[in-house]
Write a protein that holds these residues in place. Sequence first.
Motif, PDB file in Angstrom:
ATOM      1  N   GLY A  71      -4.603 -10.493  -0.568  1.00 10.03           N
ATOM      2  CA  GLY A  71      -3.169 -10.566  -0.836  1.00 10.03           C
ATOM      3  C   GLY A  71      -2.735  -9.629  -1.939  1.00 10.03           C
ATOM      4  N   GLY A  72      -1.556  -9.870  -2.456  1.00  9.43           N
ATOM      5  CA  GLY A  72      -0.961  -8.966  -3.442  1.00  9.43           C
ATOM      6  C   GLY A  72      -1.168  -9.374  -4.876  1.00  9.43           C
ATOM      7  N   GLY A  73      -1.968 -10.391  -5.128  1.00  7.50           N
ATOM      8  CA  GLY A  73      -2.186 -10.799  -6.515  1.00  7.50           C
ATOM      9  C   GLY A  73      -1.858 -12.272  -6.711  1.00  7.50           C
ATOM     10  N   PRO A  74      -1.744 -12.701  -7.943  1.00  3.45           N
ATOM     11  CA  PRO A  74      -1.550 -14.131  -8.227  1.00  3.45           C
ATOM     12  C   PRO A  74      -0.204 -14.684  -7.796  1.00  3.45           C
ATOM     13  CG  PRO A  74      -1.406 -12.821 -10.237  1.00  3.45           C
ATOM     14  CD  PRO A  74      -1.901 -11.901  -9.165  1.00  3.45           C
ATOM     15  N   THR A  75       0.787 -13.816  -7.613  1.00  3.45           N
ATOM     16  CA  THR A  75       2.126 -14.315  -7.292  1.00  3.45           C
ATOM     17  C   THR A  75       2.409 -14.371  -5.795  1.00  3.45           C
ATOM     18  OG1 THR A  75       3.045 -12.075  -7.471  1.00  3.45           O
ATOM     19  CG2 THR A  75       3.034 -13.441  -9.472  1.00  3.45           C
ATOM     20  N   THR A  76       1.519 -13.813  -4.954  1.00  2.00           N
ATOM     21  CA  THR A  76       1.748 -13.819  -3.511  1.00  2.00           C
ATOM     22  C   THR A  76       0.423 -13.717  -2.789  1.00  2.00           C
ATOM     23  OG1 THR A  76       2.779 -12.650  -1.652  1.00  2.00           O
ATOM     24  CG2 THR A  76       2.076 -11.297  -3.508  1.00  2.00           C
ATOM     25  N   ASP A  77       0.355 -14.318  -1.591  1.00  2.00           N
ATOM     26  CA  ASP A  77      -0.874 -14.233  -0.799  1.00  2.00           C
ATOM     27  C   ASP A  77      -0.772 -13.157   0.267  1.00  2.00           C
ATOM     28  OD1 ASP A  77       0.963 -15.349   0.889  1.00  2.00           O
ATOM     29  OD2 ASP A  77      -0.252 -17.097   1.442  1.00  2.00           O
ATOM     30  N   ARG A  78       0.262 -12.315   0.181  1.00  2.00           N
ATOM     31  CA  ARG A  78       0.464 -11.268   1.181  1.00  2.00           C
ATOM     32  C   ARG A  78       0.500  -9.902   0.499  1.00  2.00           C
ATOM     33  NH1 ARG A  78       5.611 -10.866   5.408  1.00  2.00           N
ATOM     34  NH2 ARG A  78       4.618  -9.443   6.890  1.00  2.00           N
ATOM     35  N   LEU A  79      -0.352  -8.991   0.963  1.00  2.00           N
ATOM     36  CA  LEU A  79      -0.380  -7.644   0.403  1.00  2.00           C
ATOM     37  C   LEU A  79       0.946  -6.950   0.717  1.00  2.00           C
ATOM     38  CD1 LEU A  79      -2.284  -5.513  -0.972  1.00  2.00           C
ATOM     39  CD2 LEU A  79      -2.782  -4.701   1.350  1.00  2.00           C
ATOM     40  N   PRO A  80       1.659  -6.439  -0.286  1.00  2.00           N
ATOM     41  CA  PRO A  80       2.963  -5.836  -0.031  1.00  2.00           C
ATOM     42  C   PRO A  80       2.858  -4.423   0.537  1.00  2.00           C
ATOM     43  CG  PRO A  80       2.447  -5.698  -2.361  1.00  2.00           C
ATOM     44  CD  PRO A  80       1.343  -6.503  -1.734  1.00  2.00           C
ATOM     45  N   VAL A  81       3.866  -4.018   1.282  1.00  2.00           N
ATOM     46  CA  VAL A  81       3.952  -2.649   1.789  1.00  2.00           C
ATOM     47  C   VAL A  81       4.363  -1.724   0.641  1.00  2.00           C
ATOM     48  CG1 VAL A  81       5.132  -1.123   3.409  1.00  2.00           C
ATOM     49  CG2 VAL A  81       4.573  -3.470   4.090  1.00  2.00           C
ATOM     50  N   ARG A  82       3.685  -0.582   0.547  1.00  2.00           N
ATOM     51  CA  ARG A  82       3.981   0.391  -0.507  1.00  2.00           C
ATOM     52  C   ARG A  82       4.069   1.796   0.089  1.00  2.00           C
ATOM     53  NH1 ARG A  82       5.666  -2.793  -4.680  1.00  2.00           N
ATOM     54  NH2 ARG A  82       4.019  -4.192  -5.430  1.00  2.00           N
ATOM     55  N   ARG A  83       4.575   2.733  -0.694  1.00  2.00           N
ATOM     56  CA  ARG A  83       4.553   4.142  -0.322  1.00  2.00           C
ATOM     57  C   ARG A  83       3.262   4.786  -0.808  1.00  2.00           C
ATOM     58  NH1 ARG A  83       8.450   6.277   2.275  1.00  2.00           N
ATOM     59  NH2 ARG A  83      10.578   5.466   2.245  1.00  2.00           N
ATOM     60  N   THR A  84       2.826   5.809  -0.105  1.00  2.00           N
ATOM     61  CA  THR A  84       1.645   6.562  -0.522  1.00  2.00           C
ATOM     62  C   THR A  84       1.985   7.352  -1.777  1.00  2.00           C
ATOM     63  OG1 THR A  84       1.041   6.791   1.804  1.00  2.00           O
ATOM     64  CG2 THR A  84      -0.105   8.213   0.233  1.00  2.00           C
TER      65      THR A  84
END
Length: 211
Positions: free
Chosen positions: A89-102
């Motif tokens: 996931g995306g860290g302690p605040t969310t269990d979903r990896l966020p979409v990012r720009r390269t």
Amino acid sequence: MHPLVEALQQPLFTILGTPVSWTEVLGFGSGALCVWLVARQHIANWPTGIANNVFFILLFTQSGLYADAGLQVVFIALAAYGWWTWARGGGPTTDRLPVRRTTRVEWYALTAAGAAGLLGLTLLLSRATDSTVPFWDALTTVLSLMATYGQCRKRVESWWLWIAADIVYIPLYAYKGLYLTSILYVGFMALCVVGLRGWRRDLRTVKVATA
């Protein structure tokens, strides 16, 4: 040859006079499902993709697309990494990896690695195999690896790299007589557009949430 492998390579039906094997049919189905799951950001895309890679190893080896066959082994390793990354996931605040720009640094690294890989693979395939399409086989391999890295990290630009790869894959597979796989990649490209739109929408949501 193992009886199961031999059975998978048996013709199931023909398209334009060319036999289509069970391997190609199963690769078609698992590949389409995998891309749809990626577009939906569903973690099940990783095990589905691994199954697809196994079918394509058999298919591409039989068709003389050696770089693409070897690429599937790398895809399996990257799928394990992507599965682990998405599961964290995306860290302690969310269990979903966020979409990012390269990032710019990532683009520099990908471009340098891609250019070196393209040159090295083209030379290798030209001199060490009987490949009839060494440059194009190497190009699709490099683009696919770059796109898979972006997919593992949920970089929105990974979809553009997949689209670029599909533009080459479609005529390449048709040239090799893999018509069903060529049609599959037309569908892949359509799903890539859907995935790109969905990930860009999520990216805007992330920006608003962090603003």
